[in-house]
Design a protein around this motif. Structure first.
Motif, short mmCIF file in Angstrom:
data_model
loop_
_atom_site.label_atom_id
_atom_site.label_comp_id
_atom_site.label_asym_id
_atom_site.label_seq_id
_atom_site.Cartn_x
_atom_site.Cartn_y
_atom_site.Cartn_z
N ALA A 322 0.67 -1.23 -0.09
CA ALA A 322 -0.24 -0.02 -0.04
C ALA A 322 0.86 1.23 0.07
N ARG A 323 2.03 1.28 -0.99
CA ARG A 323 2.91 2.35 -0.87
C ARG A 323 2.52 2.87 -2.24
N GLY A 324 2.25 4.09 -2.58
CA GLY A 324 2.23 4.61 -3.96
C GLY A 324 2.78 6.12 -4.13
N ASP A 325 3.02 6.39 -5.28
CA ASP A 325 3.25 7.73 -5.64
C ASP A 325 2.48 8.39 -6.76
N ILE A 326 1.85 9.38 -6.44
CA ILE A 326 0.92 9.91 -7.14
C ILE A 326 1.67 11.08 -8.17
N PHE A 327 1.32 10.85 -9.55
CA PHE A 327 2.10 11.84 -10.77
C PHE A 327 1.26 12.89 -10.67
N PHE A 328 1.85 13.99 -10.61
CA PHE A 328 1.20 15.59 -10.51
C PHE A 328 1.14 16.20 -11.88
N GLY A 329 2.37 15.91 -12.73
CA GLY A 329 2.34 16.68 -14.02
C GLY A 329 3.53 17.24 -14.21
N THR A 330 3.77 18.08 -14.92
CA THR A 330 4.97 18.73 -15.59
C THR A 330 5.19 20.09 -15.21
N GLY A 331 6.42 20.39 -14.87
CA GLY A 331 6.74 22.05 -14.31
C GLY A 331 6.75 22.12 -12.97
N SER A 332 7.07 23.52 -12.55
CA SER A 332 7.22 24.07 -11.30
C SER A 332 6.07 24.05 -10.57
N ALA A 333 4.86 23.91 -10.89
CA ALA A 333 3.61 24.08 -10.22
C ALA A 333 3.24 22.67 -9.73
N ALA A 334 3.48 21.82 -10.57
CA ALA A 334 3.47 20.17 -10.23
C ALA A 334 4.45 19.97 -9.32
N GLY A 335 5.62 20.40 -9.44
CA GLY A 335 6.51 20.19 -8.25
C GLY A 335 6.14 20.57 -7.12
N GLU A 336 5.61 21.96 -6.77
CA GLU A 336 5.21 22.30 -5.61
C GLU A 336 4.11 21.50 -5.06
#
Length: 365
Positions: A322-336
């Motif tokens: 039950a360990r996951g990593d959600i992809f938020f997209g590309t670029g600085s806003a996604a990184g924040e």
């Protein structure tokens, strides 16, 4: 010991409110994986073939007319429970976007490297007796003997120089380090052209989380550790930054991929473009790519998170059922957005209905 508990869709709080069409479109992307590309069956026991059959159905008009009905009619929900009441964990990842140069210059001197020809995978069939069982890559000498590959410090000191492995160069070693953590990046050159780089192997050394090192050494409070707080510390301690990053001996090699369609994420481990907010990195030894996973997390981006996602990526730090990593997209806003995510969660996997009775009631990873 993990229990696999059959539940009803009605027992999944937030299920009815989700955007099932977005999850359906993410599942349907598996139809476009390269011909001949196959997925391994994770130890949970869900084979990829029925998942890929359902991915093909997901691309059809009938499924798009009733996406919620598609999932409810073709899958059965199974909740993962470790028997202790302890929840799983989700974090976030993203695709950095950096300015780059095709050539080394005084301003752009930090390279991303292609996979060296003497880097080979290691498994039980060829692992030398003195190798750490966790080492999955090694260096093959001219005599065929496998030895430990150069680590991050050696490579950054020039161990692979002169082999023509450089794909591109960026300005900031800290930016490059975090690309290694994320496993991909979108690069923009001075002429306006773009390319993507994505994971293509690593040295084999264990991944060491430098955030944990900073916490253990009293440099950052455990409650405050995030990508942003780590970067702040590195910027404030330039004389110590290189040494700290070198303590993560794992070093990633990359391959170039096309920039892709607007809005597409990078092509990752499942060999399909990732979808922001719907692609999930999982432990690939346990889960099978293409598996739908309903994630119920306490707090993601400042709010509760209940969303159907598709297992399409993996990572060195993503270990456990039950360990996951959600992809938020590309670029600085996604990184924040991605950098501050660390939330307890529950995983409910959707199993093809004709497979669910074949799963064990209990399962040890």
């Amino acid at each position: 010991m993990w229990s696999l508990n059959r539940i009803a869709f009605a027992d999944m709080y937030g299920w009815a409110q989700d955007d099932h069409a977005a999850a359906l479109a993410t599942l349907a992307r598996h139809c476009k994986k390269p011909v001949g590309e196959t997925y391994r069956t994770g130890r949970l026991g869900i084979p990829p073939e029925p998942l890929m059959t359902l991915a093909a159905e997901a691309a059809e008009l009938g499924a798009r007319d009733d996406p919620r009905g598609f999932f409810e009619n073709r899958f059965a929900p199974v909740r993962l429970d470790n028997g202790t009441g302890e929840q799983g964990l989700v974090t976030g990842f993203y695709e950095p976007e950096l300015s780059a140069s095709h050539r080394r210059t005084p301003s752009f001197a930090v390279p991303f490297l292609r996979r060296p020809p003497d880097l080979v995978p290691v498994d039980d069939s060829n692992r030398p007796p003195d190798f750490d069982p966790q080492m999955r890559f090694a260096r093959r000498g001219d005599d065929g003997v496998l030895t430990e590959f150069h680590d991050r410090a050696a490579i950054e000191a020039g161990a692979l120089d002169g082999q023509g492995l450089e794909i591109a160069f960026v300005a900031d070693p800290v930016d490059a380090f975090f690309v290694h953590i994320q496993g991909a990046a979108r690069l923009t050159f001075s002429d306006g052209s773009t390319t993507r780089i994505t994971y293509d192997g690593k040295t084999g050394h264990p991944f060491t989380a430098i955030g944990k090192l900073l916490v253990d050494r009293g440099e950052i409070p455990a409650a405050s550790v995030s990508m942003q707080s780590i970067r702040t510390w590195l910027a404030a301690h330039p004389d110590q930054a290189s040494g700290l990053m070198a303590e993560n001996r794992s070093y990633i090699f990359f391959r170039e991929t096309p920039a892709g369609e607007p809005g597409d994420g990078p092509v990752a481990a499942a060999k399909v473009p990732l979808t922001a907010g719907r692609s999930l990195a999982v432990d690939r030894l346990l889960h099978t790519f293409g598996t739908p996973v309903f994630v119920d997390a306490d707090r993601v981006a400042g709010a509760s998170f209940r969303r159907l996602m598709i297992a399409q990526e993996t990572g060195s730090a993503i270990v456990g059922a039950a360990r996951g990593d959600i992809f938020f997209g590309t670029g600085s806003a996604a990184g924040e957005a991605a950098g501050g995510v660390k939330s307890p969660c529950t995983f409910t996997i959707l199993v093809p209905r004709d497979m669910v009775d074949r799963l064990p009631e209990e399962w040890a990873p």
